[in-house]
Design a protein around this motif. Structure first.
Motif, PDB file in Angstrom:
ATOM      1  N   GLN A   1     -12.409  -1.009  37.471  1.00 12.57           N
ATOM      2  CA  GLN A   1     -11.309  -1.889  37.843  1.00 12.57           C
ATOM      3  C   GLN A   1     -11.045  -1.830  39.340  1.00 12.57           C
ATOM      4  O   GLN A   1     -10.780  -2.853  39.981  1.00 12.57           O
TER       5      GLN A   1
ATOM      6  N   GLU B   1     -11.032  -4.987  41.971  1.00  9.74           N
ATOM      7  CA  GLU B   1      -9.845  -5.222  42.787  1.00  9.74           C
ATOM      8  C   GLU B   1     -10.159  -5.135  44.275  1.00  9.74           C
ATOM      9  O   GLU B   1      -9.573  -5.858  45.084  1.00  9.74           O
TER      10      GLU B   1
ATOM     11  N   PRO C   1      -5.846   2.069  38.087  1.00 12.87           N
ATOM     12  CA  PRO C   1      -7.212   1.575  37.842  1.00 12.87           C
ATOM     13  C   PRO C   1      -8.246   2.676  37.822  1.00 12.87           C
ATOM     14  O   PRO C   1      -8.130   3.686  38.529  1.00 12.87           O
TER      15      PRO C   1
ATOM     16  N   TYR D   1     -12.163  -7.364  33.246  1.00 12.89           N
ATOM     17  CA  TYR D   1     -11.157  -6.875  34.190  1.00 12.89           C
ATOM     18  C   TYR D   1      -9.770  -7.408  33.841  1.00 12.89           C
ATOM     19  O   TYR D   1      -8.779  -6.664  33.838  1.00 12.89           O
TER      20      TYR D   1
ATOM     21  N   ALA E   1      -7.138  -4.521  32.447  1.00 16.24           N
ATOM     22  CA  ALA E   1      -6.520  -4.017  33.662  1.00 16.24           C
ATOM     23  C   ALA E   1      -5.398  -3.038  33.344  1.00 16.24           C
ATOM     24  O   ALA E   1      -4.597  -3.262  32.432  1.00 16.24           O
TER      25      ALA E   1
END
Length: 271
Positions: free
Chosen positions: A75, A79, A71, A63, A67
């Motif tokens: 991802q 998050e 996203p 991640y 990133a």
């Protein structure tokens, strides 16, 4: 169906019969896999812990390295978990003071979550927190963070004074109140954190093993229409309890991190 029982117990060895064997506490103390008889002994529970930590670390490293501004699903999922720990745990209880403690709270939440969820993954099928060692480690971390936050905010003397001698109380009452505060704040808090997490994971594992091993015995030993009906009932119950255990695994990770944040909040605020 022998495979079903093996998956439920996490064992790859056949029992040699199809009779019902009730789960016992021995489920949590399997034979060593590697380095038996040494301080570095690894059994199935330790192996599951290592796997859960490796998976969590791999996810977080990927991640951080991949990133993107927009996203993707993977991802976004990571998050979402990080934002949940930040907003619903850290900022919810600590407000503007959450920043320094957020890494600890997020690590606790994600670590306990991944270790709890191993209890419903076929082939692993035991929560890494169902042995008292891991709950104790997390409870000690919460305990140290609580004391550290209080000392950092108020100084050593003022922190312990405020915890053991709350202001605004008639002095004779301290004779009764101070021992109670000492016991509840500095002894029972880490114990309750440990026991709450441990008891939920142990009971969940035993319940799932009972359902699936019972299904195996009813289908293969009892047989007939009655065995088929009862075995199907325990199978459906096992599937339902698996979903419930997933909920409990998430809930216990949240509660543990939330209580840690609450204790830190109590230590840094004035009475």
């Amino acid at each position: 169906m022998n495979l079903l029982a093996a998956i439920a117990t996490g064992s790859l060895q056949a029992s040699g019969d199809n009779e019902f064997h009730a789960p016992t506490i021995e489920e949590f103390f399997p034979d060593p896999i590697l380095f038996g008889g040494t301080p570095f002994e690894i059994n199935r529970v330790i192996m599951v812990r290592l796997i859960s930590v490796a998976v969590l670390c791999t996810i977080l490293v990927l991640y951080s390295r991949r990133a993107k501004l927009i996203p993707g699903r993977a991802q976004g999922s990571v998050e979402m978990l990080l934002d949940f720990s930040r907003k619903s745990i850290g900022e919810e209880l600590l407000g503007k003071n959450a920043g320094p403690y957020q890494p600890l709270l997020a690590s606790m939440f994600l670590g306990i979550l991944f270790m709890n969820l191993t209890g419903i993954i076929p082939g692993l099928q035991i929560a890494s927190t169902s042995i008292i060692g891991m709950p104790i480690i997390y409870a000690v971390l919460a305990y140290v963070a609580f004391i550290y936050a209080g000392i950092k905010s108020h100084g050593t003397f003022n922190f312990f004074k405020s915890q053991l001698f709350p202001p605004g109380v008639p002095k004779p009452i301290y004779i009764l109140m101070t021992p109670i505060e000492l016991l509840s704040t500095f002894v029972l808090r880490p114990l309750t954190l440990t026991i709450r997490l441990l008891a939920n994971m142990v009971s969940g594992h035993l319940l799932l093993v009972l359902c699936f091993v019972g299904t195996n015995a009813l289908y293969l030993s009892m047989g007939g229409v009655g065995g088929l009906a009862l075995g199907t009932l325990t199978l459906v119950g096992g599937i339902a309890f698996t979903a419930f255990e997933a909920f409990v695994a998430c809930l216990q990770a949240y509660i543990f991190a939330l209580l840690t944040a609450a204790y830190i909040s109590l230590s840094i605020e004035e009475h």
